[in-house]
Design a protein around this motif. Structure first.
Motif, mmCIF file in Angstrom:
data_model
loop_
_atom_site.group_PDB
_atom_site.id
_atom_site.type_symbol
_atom_site.label_atom_id
_atom_site.label_comp_id
_atom_site.label_asym_id
_atom_site.label_seq_id
_atom_site.Cartn_x
_atom_site.Cartn_y
_atom_site.Cartn_z
ATOM 1 N N TYR A 46 6.456 8.010 3.641
ATOM 2 C CA TYR A 46 5.045 8.250 3.344
ATOM 3 C C TYR A 46 4.192 7.814 4.531
ATOM 4 N N VAL A 47 3.208 8.627 4.858
ATOM 5 C CA VAL A 47 2.307 8.332 5.966
ATOM 6 C C VAL A 47 1.607 6.996 5.743
ATOM 7 N N THR A 48 1.336 6.660 4.501
ATOM 8 C CA THR A 48 0.650 5.407 4.183
ATOM 9 C C THR A 48 1.495 4.173 4.531
ATOM 10 N N GLU A 49 2.787 4.355 4.753
ATOM 11 C CA GLU A 49 3.675 3.237 5.080
ATOM 12 C C GLU A 49 3.856 3.033 6.584
ATOM 13 N N ILE A 50 3.307 3.923 7.387
ATOM 14 C CA ILE A 50 3.554 3.868 8.829
ATOM 15 C C ILE A 50 3.120 2.541 9.434
ATOM 16 N N LYS A 51 1.946 2.054 9.092
ATOM 17 C CA LYS A 51 1.458 0.791 9.659
ATOM 18 C C LYS A 51 2.425 -0.357 9.330
ATOM 19 N N SER A 52 2.892 -0.390 8.113
ATOM 20 C CA SER A 52 3.837 -1.423 7.693
ATOM 21 C C SER A 52 5.166 -1.292 8.441
ATOM 22 N N ILE A 53 5.635 -0.072 8.589
ATOM 23 C CA ILE A 53 6.900 0.156 9.291
ATOM 24 C C ILE A 53 6.763 -0.229 10.762
ATOM 25 N N GLU A 54 5.607 0.041 11.355
ATOM 26 C CA GLU A 54 5.386 -0.348 12.754
ATOM 27 C C GLU A 54 5.544 -1.854 12.924
ATOM 28 N N LYS A 55 5.059 -2.606 11.957
ATOM 29 C CA LYS A 55 5.192 -4.066 12.002
ATOM 30 C C LYS A 55 6.664 -4.464 11.931
ATOM 31 N N LEU A 56 7.415 -3.799 11.065
ATOM 32 C CA LEU A 56 8.835 -4.100 10.924
ATOM 33 C C LEU A 56 9.603 -3.721 12.191
ATOM 34 N N ILE A 57 9.190 -2.645 12.841
ATOM 35 C CA ILE A 57 9.806 -2.230 14.111
ATOM 36 C C ILE A 57 9.588 -3.315 15.163
ATOM 37 N N ARG A 58 8.361 -3.845 15.234
ATOM 38 C CA ARG A 58 8.072 -4.917 16.204
ATOM 39 C C ARG A 58 8.913 -6.159 15.916
ATOM 40 N N PHE A 59 9.015 -6.531 14.642
ATOM 41 C CA PHE A 59 9.842 -7.687 14.286
ATOM 42 C C PHE A 59 11.259 -7.514 14.809
ATOM 43 N N HIS A 60 11.822 -6.344 14.584
ATOM 44 C CA HIS A 60 13.231 -6.131 14.904
ATOM 45 C C HIS A 60 13.477 -5.880 16.389
ATOM 46 N N PHE A 61 12.730 -4.960 16.967
ATOM 47 C CA PHE A 61 13.044 -4.520 18.319
ATOM 48 C C PHE A 61 12.355 -5.339 19.408
ATOM 49 N N GLU A 62 11.208 -5.946 19.099
ATOM 50 C CA GLU A 62 10.522 -6.752 20.105
ATOM 51 C C GLU A 62 10.822 -8.240 19.946
ATOM 52 N N LEU A 63 10.937 -8.699 18.697
ATOM 53 C CA LEU A 63 11.185 -10.119 18.448
ATOM 54 C C LEU A 63 12.646 -10.406 18.125
ATOM 55 N N ASP A 64 13.464 -9.350 18.049
ATOM 56 C CA ASP A 64 14.903 -9.483 17.813
ATOM 57 C C ASP A 64 15.222 -10.216 16.510
ATOM 58 N N ILE A 65 14.488 -9.887 15.458
ATOM 59 C CA ILE A 65 14.714 -10.483 14.141
ATOM 60 C C ILE A 65 15.615 -9.530 13.353
#
Length: 101
Positions: A46-65
Motif C-alpha cells: 500500500y502506498v500509505t505504508e511507503i514512509k514506514s517501509i522507508e524507515k525500516l529500510i534505513r534501520f536495516h541497510f544503513e544501521l545494519d539492524i
C-alpha cells in the motif's frame, strides 16, 4: 480483496526504486511489519505504508539492524506513539476540566 491500483505499488517496482531485494519486503511481511496486497496475482504494498517501509529500510541497510531488531524497535516506537496520543488526550481532558472551574 481488490484495491484501486492507485493505492498500491508492486513489490518489484518498489524494490527496484529503492535498490533492495524483494525478499526484504517479504520478510517484513512475515514479521507483520508490512501488509502485502495481491493485485492480479502480483504482490503489492500500500502506498500509505511507503514512509514506514522507508524507515525500516534505513534501520536495516544503513544501521545494519537485523529483522528481529527492527521488529523490536518497531513495536517500541508504536507503543511510544500510542502513549504520546494518550498523554495528548489526557492533557486535553485536563485542560477542559480546568477551564470549567
Amino acid at each position: 480483496m481488490t484495491m484501486d491500483t492507485k493505492n498500491v505499488i508492486t513489490i518489484t517496482e518498489f524494490c527496484q526504486h529503492y535498490d533492495i531485494p524483494e525478499s526484504f519486503i517479504i520478510t517484513l511481511s512475515e514479521y507483520e511489519l508490512v501488509e502485502i496486497s495481491t493485485e492480479s496475482e502480483t504482490p503489492c504494498i500500500y502506498v500509505t505504508e511507503i514512509k514506514s517501509i522507508e524507515k525500516l529500510i534505513r534501520f536495516h541497510f544503513e544501521l545494519d539492524i537485523n529483522i528481529e531488531g527492527i521488529d523490536a524497535i518497531s513495536n517500541l516506537l508504536n507503543k511510544v506513539e500510542r502513549l504520546q496520543e494518550d498523554v495528548k488526550s489526557l492533557n486535553n481532558k485536563l485542560r477542559f476540566y480546568k477551564e470549567g472551574d
